[in-house]
Scaffold this motif. Structure first.
Motif, mmCIF file in Angstrom:
data_model
loop_
_atom_site.group_PDB
_atom_site.id
_atom_site.type_symbol
_atom_site.label_atom_id
_atom_site.label_comp_id
_atom_site.label_asym_id
_atom_site.label_seq_id
_atom_site.Cartn_x
_atom_site.Cartn_y
_atom_site.Cartn_z
ATOM 1 N N LEU A 1 0.873 -1.177 0.000
ATOM 2 C CA LEU A 1 0.000 0.000 0.000
ATOM 3 C C LEU A 1 0.907 1.224 0.000
ATOM 4 N N ASP A 2 1.642 1.377 -1.076
ATOM 5 C CA ASP A 2 2.736 2.341 -1.094
ATOM 6 C C ASP A 2 2.224 3.782 -0.954
ATOM 7 N N MET B 1 -8.155 3.549 -4.060
ATOM 8 C CA MET B 1 -7.179 3.027 -5.033
ATOM 9 C C MET B 1 -6.730 1.602 -4.675
ATOM 10 N N TYR B 2 -7.027 1.133 -3.458
ATOM 11 C CA TYR B 2 -6.577 -0.209 -3.036
ATOM 12 C C TYR B 2 -7.776 -1.038 -2.593
ATOM 13 N N PRO B 3 -8.606 -1.424 -3.561
ATOM 14 C CA PRO B 3 -9.709 -2.314 -3.181
ATOM 15 C C PRO B 3 -9.147 -3.695 -2.804
ATOM 16 N N ALA B 4 -9.925 -4.480 -2.094
ATOM 17 C CA ALA B 4 -9.476 -5.795 -1.605
ATOM 18 C C ALA B 4 -9.083 -6.723 -2.737
ATOM 19 N N PRO B 5 -9.850 -6.821 -3.838
ATOM 20 C CA PRO B 5 -9.428 -7.738 -4.921
ATOM 21 C C PRO B 5 -8.065 -7.352 -5.510
ATOM 22 N N SER C 1 -2.105 -8.418 -6.110
ATOM 23 C CA SER C 1 -0.692 -8.059 -5.903
ATOM 24 C C SER C 1 0.027 -9.098 -5.034
ATOM 25 N N LEU C 2 -0.698 -9.680 -4.062
ATOM 26 C CA LEU C 2 -0.089 -10.737 -3.240
ATOM 27 C C LEU C 2 0.177 -11.987 -4.071
ATOM 28 N N HIS C 3 -0.746 -12.291 -5.016
ATOM 29 C CA HIS C 3 -0.511 -13.433 -5.904
ATOM 30 C C HIS C 3 0.743 -13.211 -6.730
ATOM 31 N N ARG C 4 0.901 -12.026 -7.274
ATOM 32 C CA ARG C 4 2.099 -11.735 -8.074
ATOM 33 C C ARG C 4 3.372 -11.846 -7.207
ATOM 34 N N LEU C 5 3.281 -11.359 -5.948
ATOM 35 C CA LEU C 5 4.444 -11.454 -5.062
ATOM 36 C C LEU C 5 4.805 -12.912 -4.786
ATOM 37 N N TYR C 6 3.818 -13.744 -4.575
ATOM 38 C CA TYR C 6 4.094 -15.158 -4.291
ATOM 39 C C TYR C 6 4.798 -15.831 -5.469
ATOM 40 N N ARG C 7 4.311 -15.518 -6.694
ATOM 41 C CA ARG C 7 4.951 -16.114 -7.872
ATOM 42 C C ARG C 7 6.400 -15.640 -7.998
ATOM 43 N N THR C 8 6.633 -14.381 -7.638
ATOM 44 C CA THR C 8 8.018 -13.882 -7.699
ATOM 45 C C THR C 8 8.914 -14.627 -6.705
ATOM 46 N N VAL C 9 8.400 -14.790 -5.470
ATOM 47 C CA VAL C 9 9.186 -15.514 -4.452
ATOM 48 C C VAL C 9 9.409 -16.958 -4.882
ATOM 49 N N GLU C 10 8.371 -17.569 -5.439
ATOM 50 C CA GLU C 10 8.498 -18.962 -5.895
ATOM 51 C C GLU C 10 9.511 -19.093 -7.012
ATOM 52 N N LYS C 11 9.581 -18.072 -7.837
ATOM 53 C CA LYS C 11 10.544 -18.087 -8.936
ATOM 54 C C LYS C 11 11.979 -17.956 -8.417
ATOM 55 N N HIS C 12 12.174 -17.183 -7.353
ATOM 56 C CA HIS C 12 13.526 -16.965 -6.826
ATOM 57 C C HIS C 12 14.046 -18.171 -6.032
ATOM 58 N N MET D 1 6.897 -12.626 4.989
ATOM 59 C CA MET D 1 6.221 -11.525 4.282
ATOM 60 C C MET D 1 4.851 -11.260 4.881
ATOM 61 N N GLN D 2 4.157 -12.307 5.289
ATOM 62 C CA GLN D 2 2.852 -12.135 5.932
ATOM 63 C C GLN D 2 3.003 -11.325 7.210
ATOM 64 N N GLU D 3 4.005 -11.653 7.989
ATOM 65 C CA GLU D 3 4.227 -10.922 9.232
ATOM 66 C C GLU D 3 4.599 -9.477 8.954
ATOM 67 N N GLU D 4 5.365 -9.257 7.895
ATOM 68 C CA GLU D 4 5.733 -7.892 7.549
ATOM 69 C C GLU D 4 4.502 -7.088 7.116
ATOM 70 N N PHE D 5 3.604 -7.707 6.304
ATOM 71 C CA PHE D 5 2.399 -7.037 5.829
ATOM 72 C C PHE D 5 1.482 -6.700 7.008
ATOM 73 N N ILE D 6 1.344 -7.663 7.928
ATOM 74 C CA ILE D 6 0.477 -7.418 9.079
ATOM 75 C C ILE D 6 1.043 -6.291 9.931
ATOM 76 N N ALA D 7 2.341 -6.250 10.091
ATOM 77 C CA ALA D 7 2.948 -5.177 10.881
ATOM 78 C C ALA D 7 2.679 -3.823 10.246
#
Length: 759
Positions: free
Chosen positions: A640-641, A680-684, A689-700, A715-721
């Motif tokens: 949520l930049d 600008m940041y609806p839930a869907p 964006s989280l799906h895209r992040l997961y694919r990036t992490v999986e790729k690395h 990352m979940q803990e970071e997002f919650i914080a």
């Protein structure tokens, strides 16, 4: 005529009958004497006690008024004279005894003088005639004393007393005459013992000469030496012949070294006798003939047994010569003492013959082990090496025991006494002699097994080349034996085999160090090979360390060499940490490379449970945490930049002094502006964006690393914080406005869980 007017009486009165040098109470040296009479005394007095100093009379007491109180062994003399008591000290025992006798109560003065005469120390004088003359002179003086006493008694009218004195004098004279006769007889007989002593000395000399000649005869003509010409012809093939030959050999040794009780050495007086010299020459020739016969027989036996051993197919057969040769051990000792040249020749024959036999046996065993290593699994390598070491250990120990006993390597026969007992030495001499004999044994065994060390080291080298952990297996096997945990006689000191085994263990340790050094040198190549893969993943050397740790823990499980093992772990672990720090991959972020490899390296080191690796384990864990944090920070960022930037401005305004509930009145931070950003940041959209992040992490991340779920949870803990921080800022600055983030904390947890299950 009065008694005191005559010259004889005056001489008698001035004559001292008994006296002693004394020390008075004031430590003055004085003289205490008993004299025949006193000047001015009454006629008839038996004597006077005179105390004088430096020849000057001091006091006198009539003798009948003096009483002896005590005469102690320490020299104290106490007298009572009248009503006075006097004490002196006299250290001359003889003079004190004579004075005490003269002062004894009831003893006449003449009898005391006679007793002093008979107790005179001069009676021990060796010249009997002179002593008799002295006795006669003193007897004359005593006669004069008796006559004076009788005249004094007669003058006073004591006839009965005079008769008694005459009777006593007659008896004393008879006793003195008898004693004088005995002394004269002893003087006449004094010349007889001198003649008899000369005859006794001549007889004793004759007996000593006879005993000496008998010892000389026993020395040079002992029963085993009666037939010198046939000594070298005695058969050594039978036990009876060997016993006769050994008896003759020992007799020769004793004769040539000098007999018991005689002067040994070339300068002894008996060696100047012509017969003795001739006999010694014959004995020396007999010794040379016997030594030649022994050397010839033993040389033939060694060659024959050596040929038989070379034809034997097994090492056990090659050691049968020990039983055949041991009966000749006393002869080898004799040769070592009497003919060192022949002894050294036999040693060379034995070493030259059996060195070839043992070399063939050891080479055959090592070649068999190398052939078996090619077909056997790696786990059997240690067992094969152990079998070879057992065979070599038995062979070396048996040879050392035999050679020490047969060649007398542990005995300096030239320093032994004639009965075979070792002569006494000082402690320092014993230590020096022990070192010398140890050096002799090591030299002998080294010549007997010249290629043994090289063969065993070559076998260890073959194991090192045949298998990656072959050197470690060889080190474990040899190390246990060196420490006494393996082998048949591993704990016995003084074994040449132990020194050889230590050399083999050193070679194995060097091989193991080389294997570790090769792994260290291969680290950069492992990093380069990983860069060619699509994903970096866990580097190859980490897998190799894991494999090596498992293998080495199994190899060294029976104990020993833990210090070397931990040293290898530390060297490899530290080098790997540095290699991972420098590792780079074109398609994998550096943080992922470090995170996965630090994690696996930490797991391997933790599994070893070695206290020496604690610091290395903690460093791995810290570097892994840093890499994980860096990756999450870099790739998760702030989903949520724009909201984050908005609230950063709010935080700056609050920091500048604006109250939190008044921030919303500023145009840049108004409620309307916040609602626009939240729209600008609806839930869907956040879920996408989280799906895209997961694919990036999986790729690395790689599958072998196994860290995908760990990173996703971080990352979940970071997002919650971040979500909790933003929600708290909204509640503080926009109270009652009904504004909230598009997702709640539970929505975020559900979204992360759903995404993880979907993939």
């Amino acid at each position: 005529m009065k008694l005191e007017d005559t010259a004889v009486i005056r001489e008698w009165e001035s004559r001292e009958l008994a006296g002693a040098d004394v020390i008075g109470a004031d430590d003055r040296r004085q003289r205490l004497s008993v004299v025949a009479g006193t000047s001015g005394g009454k006629p008839g007095d038996e004597g006077t006690l005179l105390l004088s100093e430096a020849g000057t009379p001091l006091r006198t007491w009539p003798l009948h008024t003096v009483r002896l109180i005590s005469d102690l062994p320490d020299g104290t003399l106490s007298l009572e004279a009248g009503a006075e008591t006097h004490t002196w000290r006299c250290m001359e025992e003889g003079a004190r005894r004579s004075l005490s006798r003269a002062l004894s109560a009831g003893e006449p003065l003449a009898e005391a003088a006679l007793a002093a005469l008979l107790d005179d120390e001069a009676a021990d004088e060796p010249d009997a005639e002179q002593w008799v003359r002295r006795l006669a002179e003193r007897l004359a003086r005593l006669d004069a004393l008796n006559v004076a006493g009788m005249l004094a008694a007669a003058t006073e009218g004591g006839g009965a007393r005079l008769a008694e004195r005459l009777e006593a004098g007659s008896t004393a004279g008879a006793q003195l005459g008898a004693r004088l006769a005995r002394y004269e007889s002893a003087a006449r007989a004094a010349r007889g013992p001198a003649a008899r002593s000369e005859a006794a000395r001549a007889d004793a000399s004759s007996r000593a000469l006879l005993a000496y000649l008998q010892r000389l005869y026993q020395w040079l003509d002992a029963p085993p030496l009666r037939d010198l010409d046939s000594i070298s012809e005695i058969s050594l093939a039978t036990a009876e012949g060997r016993a006769r030959a050994l008896e003759a050999a020992e007799a020769l040794r004793g004769a040539l070294r000098g007999g018991a009780g005689l002067v040994a050495g070339a300068e002894g007086p008996e060696r100047r006798l012509g017969a003795v010299r001739e006999r010694l020459r014959r004995l020396a020739r007999a010794r040379e003939q016997l030594a030649a016969a022994l050397a010839r027989h033993l040389n033939n036996a060694l060659i024959h047994l050596g040929n038989a051993a070379q034809e034997a197919a097994e090492a056990q057969e090659a050691r049968r010569h020990h039983a055949d040769l041991l009966p000749y051990a006393p002869f080898m000792r004799w040769l070592k003492d009497m003919d060192e040249k022949a002894y050294e020749g036999l040693v060379k024959v034995y070493v030259g013959t059996w060195a070839r036999v043992h070399e063939r046996s050891v080479r055959s065993a090592c070649e068999g082990a190398r052939a078996s290593l090619a077909a056997a699994p790696p786990e059997k390598a240690e067992q094969l090496l152990d079998e070879v070491l057992n065979l070599v250990e038995d062979l070396c120990n048996a040879e050392q025991d035999f050679c020490t006993q047969f060649f007398h390597l542990d005995v300096d026969v030239k320093s032994e006494s004639s009965d075979g007992e070792r002569s006494e030495k000082s402690d320092g001499g014993d230590r020096g002699e022990g070192c010398r004999r140890g050096a002799e044994t090591r030299r002998f065994m080294g010549e007997l097994f010249p290629t043994l060390e090289s063969e065993l080291v070559a076998l260890v080298g073959h194991m090192e080349r045949n298998e990656p952990y072959g050197a470690m297996r060889a080190l474990a096997c040899a190390g246990r034996r060196v420490l006494g945990e393996g082998g048949r006689e591993g704990g016995e000191e003084g074994r040449w085999w132990r020194a050889l085994l230590a050399a083999v263990a050193v070679a194995a340790k060097r091989g193991a160090d080389r294997a570790v050094a090769e792994r260290l040198a291969a680290l950069p190549d492992a990093v380069k090979q990983a860069s060619r893969r699509p994903k970096c993943g866990v580097l190859g050397f980490v897998h190799e360390l894991e494999e090596m740790a498992a293998a080495c823990e199994s190899i060294f499980a029976r104990g020993g060499r833990r210090a070397d093992l931990e040293r290898w772990y530390l060297a490899l672990g530290g080098a790997m940490l540095r290699a991972v720090q420098r590792a780079d991959h074109p398609r994998t972020p550096r943080a992922v490379v470090q995170m996965e490899n630090y994690h696996r390296l930490h797991a391997v080191i933790s599994s070893l449970r070695a206290p020496a690796l604690d610091s290395l384990r903690r460093e791995c864990k810290a570097r892994y945490a840093d890499a994980l944090r860096a990756y999450v920070t870099q790739y998760f960022g702030r989903p949520l930049d724009k909201l984050a930037q908005f609230f950063e401005g709010v935080a700056e305004a609050v920091a500048s002094g604006v109250r939190e509930d008044e921030v919303c009145y500023r145009a840049a931070f108004s409620k309307h502006e916040l609602r626009r950003l939240l729209a600008m940041y609806p839930a869907p959209e956040v879920r996408k964006s989280l799906h895209r992040l997961y694919r990036t992490v999986e790729k690395h991340l790689s599958e072998e690393g196994g860290l995908l779920q760990v990173v996703w949870r971080a990352m979940q803990e970071e997002f919650i914080a971040q979500h909790v921080a933003l929600q708290a800022r909204i509640a503080a600055c926009y109270p009652g406005a009904g504004l909230a983030l598009p997702l709640s904390t539970q929505d975020i947890l559900d979204a992360f869980s759903d995404i993880a299950r979907e993939h």
